[in-house]
Write a protein that holds these residues in place. Sequence first.
Motif, short mmCIF file in Angstrom:
data_model
loop_
_atom_site.label_atom_id
_atom_site.label_comp_id
_atom_site.label_asym_id
_atom_site.label_seq_id
_atom_site.Cartn_x
_atom_site.Cartn_y
_atom_site.Cartn_z
N ALA A 1 0.83 -1.21 0.00
CA ALA A 1 0.00 0.00 0.00
C ALA A 1 0.86 1.26 0.00
N VAL A 2 1.92 1.26 0.79
CA VAL A 2 2.80 2.44 0.85
C VAL A 2 3.44 2.71 -0.50
N ARG A 3 3.93 1.65 -1.13
CA ARG A 3 4.59 1.83 -2.43
C ARG A 3 3.59 2.32 -3.48
N ALA A 4 2.37 1.76 -3.47
CA ALA A 4 1.35 2.20 -4.42
C ALA A 4 0.92 3.63 -4.15
N ALA A 5 0.84 4.00 -2.89
CA ALA A 5 0.43 5.37 -2.54
C ALA A 5 1.47 6.38 -3.01
N LYS A 6 2.75 6.06 -2.84
CA LYS A 6 3.79 6.96 -3.34
C LYS A 6 3.67 7.11 -4.86
N ALA A 7 3.49 6.00 -5.55
CA ALA A 7 3.40 6.04 -7.01
C ALA A 7 2.23 6.91 -7.45
N MET A 8 1.07 6.75 -6.77
CA MET A 8 -0.10 7.53 -7.17
C MET A 8 0.12 9.02 -6.95
N ILE A 9 0.67 9.38 -5.81
CA ILE A 9 0.87 10.80 -5.51
C ILE A 9 1.84 11.43 -6.50
N THR A 10 2.91 10.72 -6.84
CA THR A 10 3.90 11.29 -7.75
C THR A 10 3.41 11.32 -9.19
N GLN A 11 2.61 10.35 -9.60
CA GLN A 11 2.19 10.26 -10.99
C GLN A 11 0.97 11.14 -11.31
N SER A 12 0.17 11.46 -10.33
CA SER A 12 -1.15 12.06 -10.61
C SER A 12 -1.17 13.59 -10.56
N ARG A 13 -0.03 14.21 -10.37
CA ARG A 13 -0.01 15.66 -10.14
C ARG A 13 -0.64 16.46 -11.27
N ASN A 14 -0.49 15.99 -12.50
CA ASN A 14 -1.01 16.76 -13.64
C ASN A 14 -2.19 16.09 -14.33
N TRP A 15 -2.81 15.12 -13.68
CA TRP A 15 -3.98 14.48 -14.27
C TRP A 15 -5.17 15.44 -14.28
N ARG A 16 -5.98 15.36 -15.32
CA ARG A 16 -7.18 16.18 -15.39
C ARG A 16 -8.23 15.62 -14.42
N PRO A 17 -8.98 16.49 -13.75
CA PRO A 17 -9.98 16.01 -12.80
C PRO A 17 -10.95 14.99 -13.40
N GLU A 18 -11.32 15.21 -14.67
CA GLU A 18 -12.28 14.28 -15.29
C GLU A 18 -11.67 12.92 -15.61
N ASP A 19 -10.34 12.82 -15.57
CA ASP A 19 -9.68 11.55 -15.88
C ASP A 19 -9.13 10.84 -14.65
N MET A 20 -9.00 11.55 -13.54
CA MET A 20 -8.13 11.05 -12.47
C MET A 20 -8.60 9.73 -11.86
N PHE A 21 -9.88 9.53 -11.65
CA PHE A 21 -10.31 8.28 -11.05
C PHE A 21 -10.20 7.11 -12.02
N ASP A 22 -10.45 7.37 -13.30
CA ASP A 22 -10.28 6.31 -14.30
C ASP A 22 -8.82 5.90 -14.42
N LEU A 23 -7.91 6.87 -14.28
CA LEU A 23 -6.48 6.55 -14.34
C LEU A 23 -6.00 5.87 -13.05
N GLN A 24 -6.58 6.26 -11.95
CA GLN A 24 -6.16 5.67 -10.68
C GLN A 24 -6.63 4.23 -10.51
N ARG A 25 -7.83 3.94 -10.95
CA ARG A 25 -8.48 2.66 -10.66
C ARG A 25 -7.60 1.45 -11.00
N PRO A 26 -7.05 1.33 -12.22
CA PRO A 26 -6.24 0.14 -12.51
C PRO A 26 -4.90 0.12 -11.79
N ARG A 27 -4.47 1.27 -11.32
CA ARG A 27 -3.17 1.35 -10.65
C ARG A 27 -3.22 0.96 -9.18
#
Length: 255
Positions: free
Chosen positions: A201-227
């Motif tokens: 969980a810690v490793r996945a949480a770091k990855a999500m926080i670092t990768q999602s900084r510039n995601w569009r609000p309308e895309d962010m949950f769709d991009l997060q879900r498989p990750r």
Amino acid sequence: MSHMVEVRRDEYVLIMQLNRPQARNAINQEIAQQLAAALDELDADPSLRLGVLTGAGGHFCSGMDLKEFAATGKRPYVGDRGLAGLCERPPAKPLIAAVEGYALAGGCELVLACDLVVAARDARFGLPEVKRGLVPGSGGMLRLPARIPYHMAMEAVLTGDLYEAERWHALGLVNRLVEPGQALAAAVQLAHQVAVNGPLAVRAAKAMITQSRNWRPEDMFDLQRPRIAHVFASEDAREGARAFAEKRAPVWQGK
């Protein structure tokens, strides 16, 4: 090869200490190669959950070894990892900077490449490259504006001035301020607070926080879900729920 990066373990934590105190831990090619190897060990070893980076001799790091650069024209880079084997490809696992004394130029960029920062109250930070006709090209111009207001980042880069740890703490760049000489101990303590949590969980949480900084609000949950799907389907997730129900500490497997 001399040990310019001292490496030791503290349970689940890998402590990496730049060990060139006579040069305020200035980064040369040996430090870069040895730090890259230590970071590879951190990510590859499932028994390690996060790392702490610090410097010997009362200072964190004074940046790239300018004498070596003047003599060879080469920067201490390692493959796609960049400066010091860290700045362009940080580890997948969390990394904490424990800062005493100076964290300047490339040394400051090492701090910016870390996920958490513990600093002594008398520590000093700065990106003085412009004073030497250079620019902070290992993350200073990219990461700093993402962490603090635009005008403050511009001032820090364009003036090359130094800033006290208290100021960086006020700007949100330092997580914890401690008394001089206590940065490493406090960083290790913080590391253990993270290490007791589910490693997957810690490793996945770091990855999500670092990768999602510039995601569009309308895309962010769709991009997060498989990750993050693998986290909810993991044995660790079930173990965490069982441990809660049974009122005991969880036993993580990292899978």
